[in-house]
Motif scaffolding. Structure first.
Motif, PDB file in Angstrom:
ATOM      1  N   VAL A 190     -68.753  -6.412  22.992  1.00  0.00           N
ATOM      2  CA  VAL A 190     -69.086  -7.101  24.189  1.00  0.00           C
ATOM      3  C   VAL A 190     -70.308  -6.609  24.477  1.00  0.00           C
ATOM      4  CG1 VAL A 190     -68.197  -5.450  25.863  1.00  0.00           C
ATOM      5  CG2 VAL A 190     -68.399  -7.954  26.361  1.00  0.00           C
ATOM      6  N   GLY A 191     -70.932  -5.647  24.500  1.00  0.00           N
ATOM      7  CA  GLY A 191     -72.371  -5.377  24.546  1.00  0.00           C
ATOM      8  C   GLY A 191     -73.454  -5.953  23.902  1.00  0.00           C
ATOM      9  N   ARG A 192     -73.000  -6.202  22.321  1.00  0.00           N
ATOM     10  CA  ARG A 192     -73.908  -6.918  21.674  1.00  0.00           C
ATOM     11  C   ARG A 192     -73.754  -8.465  21.835  1.00  0.00           C
ATOM     12  NH1 ARG A 192     -72.700  -6.912  15.015  1.00  0.00           N
ATOM     13  NH2 ARG A 192     -70.863  -7.407  15.696  1.00  0.00           N
ATOM     14  N   TRP A 193     -72.639  -9.046  22.191  1.00  0.00           N
ATOM     15  CA  TRP A 193     -72.458 -10.192  22.583  1.00  0.00           C
ATOM     16  C   TRP A 193     -73.334 -10.359  23.941  1.00  0.00           C
ATOM     17  CZ3 TRP A 193     -70.181 -11.971  27.207  1.00  0.00           C
ATOM     18  CH2 TRP A 193     -70.127 -13.452  27.371  1.00  0.00           C
ATOM     19  N   MET A 194     -73.249  -9.750  24.971  1.00  0.00           N
ATOM     20  CA  MET A 194     -73.918  -9.931  26.183  1.00  0.00           C
ATOM     21  C   MET A 194     -75.289  -9.891  26.164  1.00  0.00           C
ATOM     22  SD  MET A 194     -71.388  -7.717  28.779  1.00  0.00           S
ATOM     23  CE  MET A 194     -72.786  -7.695  30.087  1.00  0.00           C
ATOM     24  N   TYR A 195     -75.988  -9.031  25.208  1.00  0.00           N
ATOM     25  CA  TYR A 195     -77.183  -8.747  24.938  1.00  0.00           C
ATOM     26  C   TYR A 195     -78.154 -10.107  23.901  1.00  0.00           C
ATOM     27  CZ  TYR A 195     -81.638  -7.099  23.070  1.00  0.00           C
ATOM     28  OH  TYR A 195     -82.920  -6.913  22.873  1.00  0.00           O
ATOM     29  N   ARG A 196     -77.078 -10.413  23.111  1.00  0.00           N
ATOM     30  CA  ARG A 196     -77.479 -11.544  22.327  1.00  0.00           C
ATOM     31  C   ARG A 196     -77.414 -12.565  22.923  1.00  0.00           C
ATOM     32  NH1 ARG A 196     -75.068 -10.490  16.268  1.00  0.00           N
ATOM     33  NH2 ARG A 196     -76.318  -8.857  15.750  1.00  0.00           N
ATOM     34  N   THR A 197     -76.585 -13.053  23.976  1.00  0.00           N
ATOM     35  CA  THR A 197     -76.519 -14.289  24.689  1.00  0.00           C
ATOM     36  C   THR A 197     -77.896 -14.206  25.569  1.00  0.00           C
ATOM     37  OG1 THR A 197     -74.126 -14.438  24.521  1.00  0.00           O
ATOM     38  CG2 THR A 197     -74.829 -15.468  26.381  1.00  0.00           C
ATOM     39  N   ALA A 198     -78.081 -13.061  26.291  1.00  0.00           N
ATOM     40  CA  ALA A 198     -79.036 -13.173  27.323  1.00  0.00           C
ATOM     41  C   ALA A 198     -80.485 -13.380  26.348  1.00  0.00           C
ATOM     42  CB  ALA A 198     -79.244 -11.758  28.154  1.00  0.00           C
ATOM     43  N   ALA A 199     -80.655 -12.540  25.322  1.00  0.00           N
ATOM     44  CA  ALA A 199     -81.920 -12.723  24.555  1.00  0.00           C
ATOM     45  C   ALA A 199     -82.106 -14.237  23.836  1.00  0.00           C
ATOM     46  CB  ALA A 199     -81.947 -11.441  23.336  1.00  0.00           C
ATOM     47  N   ARG A 200     -81.164 -14.697  23.478  1.00  0.00           N
ATOM     48  CA  ARG A 200     -81.196 -15.971  23.092  1.00  0.00           C
ATOM     49  C   ARG A 200     -81.621 -16.749  24.177  1.00  0.00           C
ATOM     50  NH1 ARG A 200     -75.469 -19.164  22.922  1.00  0.00           N
ATOM     51  NH2 ARG A 200     -76.037 -19.177  25.084  1.00  0.00           N
TER      52      ARG A 200
END
Length: 241
Positions: A190-200
């Motif tokens: 979930v950390g990767r998903w949260m980070y990638r969504t915000a960065a995207r």
């Protein structure tokens, strides 16, 4: 077909919610939305049977109504609470999936209410503990117990610093220790998903804060190094029934 006569709202009425839903489906009226929210979401994170019965209709309105999107998100953020309506929540699976896709598209438009929509998406992904507390990282605090010595450690992520500390009522933050953010490549789950969504979506402050939240902290009392997100999740993630 829903038998509204058997579906109570948060004010223990059965007749108002269906009437209010019909109104907002025909006219986006602020006063009607206010009463609908009053009846579907209570203080102290409480919802009712009517909240989940209304959820699919709110999701259908959410693409064109900020009020519907906000209210559907507030209901989902409380879905892990003790509401006694687990069977109704299960019946909402298709609506939740639809809402998840809608929110993801909405976030890519970089809206002004990005954080609120991001938290709603976390709830739709059943990350209720993060949906309840995630801030914009201008002045965020998370409290965890050190896994080694059990002292309460305050994690600060904001404009005033990104550190772990033992907070004293009289002395303030004692013995600060800089947080150790995780590299994006090392994130998982979930950390990767949260980070990638915000960065995207160009939300740099949010993605950077997430890197610190899912990174490591040092206990100021015993110098034990632990993962912030793991300890917070272990203590706060609700057990779904």
């Amino acid at each position: 077909m829903v038998n509204w006569a058997e579906v109570y709202d948060c004010r223990f009425d059965t007749d108002r919610v269906p009437e209010l839903l019909e109104r907002v489906e025909s006219e986006d009226d602020a006063d009607t939305w206010k009463e609908l929210g009053y009846r579907l979401v209570l203080e102290h994170d409480l919802v009712s049977a009517a909240s989940f019965v209304a959820l699919p209709r709110l999701v259908r309105l959410a693409s064109g109504s900020a009020s519907a999107r906000r209210l559907a998100g507030e209901i989902l953020e409380r879905a892990a609470g003790h509401h006694g309506c687990d069977d109704l929540l299960v019946d909402c699976a298709d609506a939740v999936s639809e809402f998840r896709e809608l929110l993801d598209r909405y976030l890519q438009s970089r809206p002004a209410d990005y954080l609120a929509a991001f938290r709603a998406l976390l709830a739709a992904e059943e990350q209720f503990h993060w949906a309840a507390v995630l801030g914009d990282f201008t002045d965020d605090f998370y409290r965890v117990d050190c896994p080694h010595c059990a002292v309460e450690v305050t994690i600060a992520i904001g404009d005033y610093g990104r550190y772990s500390t033992v907070r004293d009522w009289h002395l303030g933050d004692v013995s600060r220790r800089d947080l150790r953010p995780v590299s994006p490549e090392a994130l998982s789950g979930v950390g990767r998903w949260m980070y990638r969504t915000a960065a995207r979506d160009g939300e740099d402050m949010l993605s950077e804060g997430i890197a610190h939240l899912f990174g490591d902290a040092e206990c100021p009392s015993c110098a034990c190094v632990f993962n912030v997100a793991d300890e917070y999740t272990s203590a706060n993630r609700p057990v779904l029934r």
